[in-house]
Enzyme design. Structure first.
Site, PDB file in Angstrom:
ATOM      1  CD  GLU A 340      15.021  34.336  20.917  1.00 50.81           C
ATOM      2  OE1 GLU A 340      15.175  35.564  20.915  1.00 50.81           O
ATOM      3  OE2 GLU A 340      14.432  33.730  19.991  1.00 50.81           O
TER       4      GLU A 340
HETATM    5  C1  TNX Z   1      16.213  36.495  17.581  1.00 53.24           C
HETATM    6  S1  TNX Z   1      18.616  35.060  16.681  1.00 53.24           S
HETATM    7  C2  TNX Z   1      15.951  35.176  17.273  1.00 53.24           C
HETATM    8  C3  TNX Z   1      14.998  34.874  16.202  1.00 53.24           C
HETATM    9  C4  TNX Z   1      14.339  36.109  15.669  1.00 53.24           C
HETATM   10  C5  TNX Z   1      15.368  37.203  15.503  1.00 53.24           C
HETATM   11  C6  TNX Z   1      14.841  38.449  14.864  1.00 53.24           C
HETATM   12  C7  TNX Z   1      17.952  33.963  17.409  1.00 53.24           C
HETATM   13  C8  TNX Z   1      18.770  32.825  17.688  1.00 53.24           C
HETATM   14  N1  TNX Z   1      16.674  34.129  17.767  1.00 53.24           N
HETATM   15  O1  TNX Z   1      14.031  33.953  16.670  1.00 53.24           O
HETATM   16  O2  TNX Z   1      13.765  35.801  14.450  1.00 53.24           O
HETATM   17  O3  TNX Z   1      15.870  37.514  16.769  1.00 53.24           O
HETATM   18  O4  TNX Z   1      15.856  39.347  14.598  1.00 53.24           O
END
Ligand code: TNX
Length: 537
Positions: A340
């Site tokens: 992300e």
């Molecule tokens: C997605 S999973 C994210 C996390 C959040 C999570 C909450 C991932 C690699 N990134 O930053 O905590 O969703 O479910």
């Protein structure tokens, strides 16, 4: 004429006395018991029941094959597990040969059927328990099986009523996948060392062998880095909701690593970058493109932060962090996050990941990163951690890399069970116990088969999870199912059969003091009838 002999009364009395003492020490009359009915999780590879029982009694000794400190240590481990509830002394002694009746014997041998390191062979007769493995780690996995064969109250910390009988037979067991993991996000909410240790014990109980710690994110930096001290003094000083946060000193972190190692669990540390870095950016202005320090962040949004990928100081920073972290990590992997990074330009992201991959290698470790890292040029030794985008996982495999499976809609332990769950999120799915279990690693992503997969991880993100009680509620009872998905061959798994075994874990969960979700989809039963709880006496 033959003289009439007087009846020898004295020897007879002695004989009767000896017989009485003997029988009172050996009250363990075998009872018919069926090993095939034992509710083991994960389900072992093969099992043969012989229909009788072995009773562990107060005079039992734990013998270990002579000549190894490691074996004595593992003997102590099982003794410590069995002592509180039984109240037995369970002395641990080396022995050069298989001991006499009534005991437990742990030994190493190359003769066992499965040669892989975690395999073990457990043989229980009316006379004793014999556990054999090619390596100590196999003995450790086998010990979990022994504990699960005893009544659930064996897990209590206080003296419980016996008898301590287990069914006879043989178990030959080994894992289907070599990598079985859970993740704990200690950044969104901080969890102290004692909590992490308890989590490690719970993983060990289900034969998991990796714990991934998400040590940094926008909301907090949790591992002391001596060359960049403000990361923790400032960057670790809060958490989601504005609480006081916290961090592990390197000494505390080493203690966690050692505790895990003693349970044959590897810690995989994650420093998430170049996104998810607000805590670092707030601690050192030079890591930002504009040279300014943002405020600390206590909300739950994602994707707004990035390290300035074209500043050399950023790579110096990464090198220092990875160097210090690698020195604290006996296991092979460093997780570099990579998810992300919505405010990092794509080309910058790719060159950043490529450089960080080199830095990790320079410090003698292998790279693991969330599936987005497959946009970069992955080495074949790197692992793409699949969580969301199948296309990324496929790109990783095309580059010769392997995949760790954490599909969010199946394996995320922060997902709510259903719409009434008071904790957690549901952006990926509601994950009831059946849904968490009914899937397999091999058919999750098209084109990615067993040969491309190292194993399974079940992550617990902690935006909404603030303490151990809440953690346990989200983790249990899903975790045993994830452990079984990794350990037991897919062809051997079946929800209708599994849910019965899971339902019988109720006493065990209670004995371990686990705050679990009592899903209505599981036939919970108590197998106990005579629990003596000293707290109530
Ligand atoms: C997605 S999973 C994210 C996390 C959040 C999570 C909450 C991932 C690699 N990134 O930053 O905590 O969703 O479910």
């Amino acid at each position: 004429m033959m003289q009439k002999k007087s009846f020898p009364i004295a020897p007879l009395v002695t004989m009767i006395a000896i017989l009485l003492i003997y029988t009172s020490c050996n009250m363990e009359e075998p009872t018919p018991m069926d090993l095939a009915a034992a509710s083991l999780i994960p389900k072992p590879d093969s099992l043969t029941a012989t229909g009788s029982s072995f009773e562990l009694t107060a005079d039992a000794i734990i013998y270990v094959q002579e000549g190894s400190e490691e074996l004595l240590k593992i003997g102590q481990y099982i003794a410590n597990r069995l002592r509180p509830a039984t109240g037995f002394p369970l002395e641990v002694l080396p022995s050069e040969k298989i001991p006499a009746s009534g005991n437990i014997y742990l030994s190493l041998s190359n003769e066992i059927e499965e040669a892989e390191e975690e395999a073990y062979e457990l043989s229980i007769t009316e006379k004793g328990i014999k556990l054999t493995a090619t390596q100590v780690v196999g003995l450790f996995r086998g010990i979990q099986t022994i504990c699960q064969l005893f009544p659930g109250r064996i897990e209590e910390n206080t003296l419980q009523a016996g008898p301590w009988k287990i069914a006879t037979g043989t178990i030959l067991d080994h894992p289907d996948y070599a990598y079985r993991s859970a993740m704990l996000d200690v950044s969104r909410h901080f969890f102290p060392v004692e909590d992490v240790k308890r989590f490690i014990d719970l993983l060990a109980y289900y034969k998991m062998n990796y714990l991934h710690l998400h040590l940094s994110d926008d909301q907090g930096w949790r591992i002391e880095i001596k060359s960049w001290p403000n990361l923790t003094t400032h960057g670790g000083s809060t958490e989601v909701g504005g609480g006081k946060g916290g961090f592990y000193t390197q000494e505390e972190y080493a203690e966690i690593v050692q505790y895990a190692q003693d349970r044959f669990i590897n810690i995989v540390p994650e420093i998430d970058m170049p996104g998810h870095t607000n805590a670092a950016l707030a601690s050192y202005p030079e890591l930002n493109c504009n040279g300014k320090t943002p405020e600390l962040y206590t909300g739950t949004k994602v994707g707004f932060s990035t390290l300035c990928t074209d500043k050399e100081i950023v790579y110096q920073f990464v090198d220092d962090v990875i160097r210090e972290l690698a020195a604290l990590t006996p296991g092979p992997y460093i997780h570099i996050g990579g998810d992300e990074s919505h405010v990092t330009a794509k080309d910058d992201y790719i060159q950043f990941i490529n450089r960080v991959q080199n830095i990790v290698h320079a410090h003698g470790k292998l790279v693991m990163g969330w599936d987005e890292v497959a946009e970069a040029s992955l080495e074949s030794s790197s692992i793409a951690h699949y969580w969301a985008v199948a296309d990324n996982a496929q790109k990783a495999v095309q580059q010769g890399a392997k995949v760790l499976m954490s599909p969010a809609h199946k394996a995320y332990m922060d997902m709510q069970y259903d719409s009434t769950t008071h904790l957690g999120l549901h952006w990926a799915a509601y994950i009831e116990i059946d849904s968490a279990y009914i899937w397999d690693l091999e058919s999750m992503v098209e084109g990615i088969g067993k040969e491309n997969i190292i194993g399974i991880e079940a992550p617990l993100w902690t935006e909404t999870i603030t303490n151990m009680d809440e953690l346990e509620y989200m983790v249990f009872p899903r975790l045993p199912g994830y452990a079984e998905i990794g350990w037991t061959a897919t062809s051997d798994r079946n929800w209708d059969e599994y849910k019965v075994r899971l339902g019988k874990q109720k006493d065990r969960f209670e004995a371990m003091g686990i705050n679990f979700y009592e899903s209505k989809f599981v036939p919970w039963v108590s197998t106990e009838n005579e629990v003596i709880d000293s707290k109530n006496n």
